[in-house]
Design an enzyme around this catalytic site. Structure first.
Site, PDB file in Angstrom:
ATOM      1  N   SER A   1       0.826  -1.209   0.000  1.00  0.00           N
ATOM      2  CA  SER A   1       0.000   0.000   0.000  1.00  0.00           C
ATOM      3  C   SER A   1       0.860   1.259   0.000  1.00  0.00           C
ATOM      4  O   SER A   1       2.023   1.245   0.421  1.00  0.00           O
ATOM      5  CB  SER A   1      -0.906   0.023   1.232  1.00  0.00           C
ATOM      6  OG  SER A   1      -1.742  -1.107   1.253  1.00  0.00           O
TER       7      SER A   1
HETATM    8  N1  SAH Z   1      -1.036  -4.888   4.138  1.00  0.00           N
HETATM    9  C1  SAH Z   1      -0.338  -5.074   2.876  1.00  0.00           C
HETATM   10  C2  SAH Z   1      -1.160  -4.616   1.701  1.00  0.00           C
HETATM   11  C3  SAH Z   1      -1.564  -5.785   0.960  1.00  0.00           C
HETATM   12  S1  SAH Z   1      -2.638  -5.620  -0.435  1.00  0.00           S
HETATM   13  C4  SAH Z   1       1.025  -4.442   2.869  1.00  0.00           C
HETATM   14  O1  SAH Z   1       1.347  -3.711   3.805  1.00  0.00           O
HETATM   15  O2  SAH Z   1       1.789  -4.681   1.939  1.00  0.00           O
HETATM   16  C5  SAH Z   1      -3.948  -6.705   0.141  1.00  0.00           C
HETATM   17  C6  SAH Z   1      -3.545  -8.117   0.458  1.00  0.00           C
HETATM   18  O3  SAH Z   1      -4.726  -8.769   0.922  1.00  0.00           O
HETATM   19  C7  SAH Z   1      -3.056  -8.938  -0.730  1.00  0.00           C
HETATM   20  O4  SAH Z   1      -1.818  -9.517  -0.408  1.00  0.00           O
HETATM   21  C8  SAH Z   1      -4.129 -10.020  -0.904  1.00  0.00           C
HETATM   22  O5  SAH Z   1      -3.638 -11.264  -1.353  1.00  0.00           O
HETATM   23  C9  SAH Z   1      -4.698 -10.116   0.501  1.00  0.00           C
HETATM   24  N2  SAH Z   1      -6.048 -10.659   0.622  1.00  0.00           N
HETATM   25  C10 SAH Z   1      -7.123 -10.473  -0.186  1.00  0.00           C
HETATM   26  N3  SAH Z   1      -8.203 -11.134   0.266  1.00  0.00           N
HETATM   27  C11 SAH Z   1      -7.806 -11.762   1.422  1.00  0.00           C
HETATM   28  C12 SAH Z   1      -8.450 -12.634   2.357  1.00  0.00           C
HETATM   29  N4  SAH Z   1      -9.731 -13.016   2.210  1.00  0.00           N
HETATM   30  N5  SAH Z   1      -7.731 -13.084   3.411  1.00  0.00           N
HETATM   31  C13 SAH Z   1      -6.435 -12.745   3.580  1.00  0.00           C
HETATM   32  N6  SAH Z   1      -5.761 -11.934   2.720  1.00  0.00           N
HETATM   33  C14 SAH Z   1      -6.431 -11.462   1.656  1.00  0.00           C
END
Ligand code: SAH
Length: 221
Positions: free
Chosen positions: A70
């Site tokens: 993000s």
């Molecule tokens: N917090 C992260 C941002 C990740 S983007 C960072 O600091 O880099 C969102 C993430 O959520 C992705 O890696 C995606 O695979 C995950 N995601 C999406 N749906 C999800 C679910 N149902 N359970 C767990 N993770 C999920």
């Protein structure tokens, strides 16, 4: 994408990081604890070395598997809204690069973070920086299910666009606890903060609009 992680945190990186903190501050983040966390974390370690020069731009970047780390402003915004107190138990949905999890660890809380993509989950297993953060526990699973074994949580942070407020996660929130969630199924989501009141009713507060990758149902191998 196999990440080639940089290992050096140079004066140049530290200087770029100070500038990033000032950019995030100028966009309206006021919580000094959050700004201090951003200042102390080498964000370029979370990206492929190809992004070394760009890691301190206030932008999201690809981390493989169609996912992103993000934007720092967004991380700071969600962290500020979450309003954690030291030693609280925080559940994060969407580990991704683990940058947000490390920001939370720097805030002094116990972090439980879930990622649904096996590849991204595995990437974090051999990420040396994370050894410094024993307060983060990593889980491979579906965030919609939460972590009933470790519930209840003081705070829940969702870092993917949720089409609805996941009911099981509300169940796993302590009375008086708060959830920060980008809500919406379209291109743009509304940042919401949900407080579970003592008698179980929910208080909803609405904040700015953001654009996250979708929160998907089920695990991916
Ligand atoms: N917090 C992260 C941002 C990740 S983007 C960072 O600091 O880099 C969102 C993430 O959520 C992705 O890696 C995606 O695979 C995950 N995601 C999406 N749906 C999800 C679910 N149902 N359970 C767990 N993770 C999920």
């Amino acid at each position: 994408m196999r990440r080639m992680r940089p290992v050096e945190d140079s004066y140049r990186h530290k200087g770029l990081r100070k500038k990033l903190v000032e950019t995030v501050r100028s966009k309206g983040i006021t919580d000094e604890r959050v700004l201090k966390a951003l200042d102390s974390i080498p964000r370029h370690f979370f990206l492929d070395s190809a992004f070394d020069e760009l890691a301190y731009d206030d932008r999201a970047f690809p981390i493989g598997e169609g996912q992103t780390i993000s934007q720092p402003y967004t991380v700071a915004y969600q962290t500020q809204l979450l309003d954690t107190k030291p030693f609280q138990k925080v559940l994060e949905i969407g580990t991704g690069s683990a940058y947000q999890a490390v920001v939370l660890a720097e805030m002094g809380v116990q972090v439980y973070t879930i990622e649904r993509q096996k590849k991204l989950f595995n990437d974090n297993k051999n990420f040396a920086l994370l050894k410094k953060y024993p307060s983060i526990k990593f889980f491979y699973g579906d965030g919609y299910e939460g972590l009933p074994t470790y519930a209840p949580f003081d705070r829940i942070l969702i870092t993917a666009a949720a089409p609805e407020i996941p009911p099981k996660l509300i169940d796993q929130l302590k009375a008086g606890g708060m959830m920060v969630i980008p809500l919406g199924s379209g291109e743009v989501q509304q940042m919401m903060r949900i407080t579970k009141l003592e008698h179980g009713a929910l208080k909803e507060e609405v904040f700015d609009r953001f654009s996250f990758v979708p929160m998907l149902v089920g695990k991916k191998n």
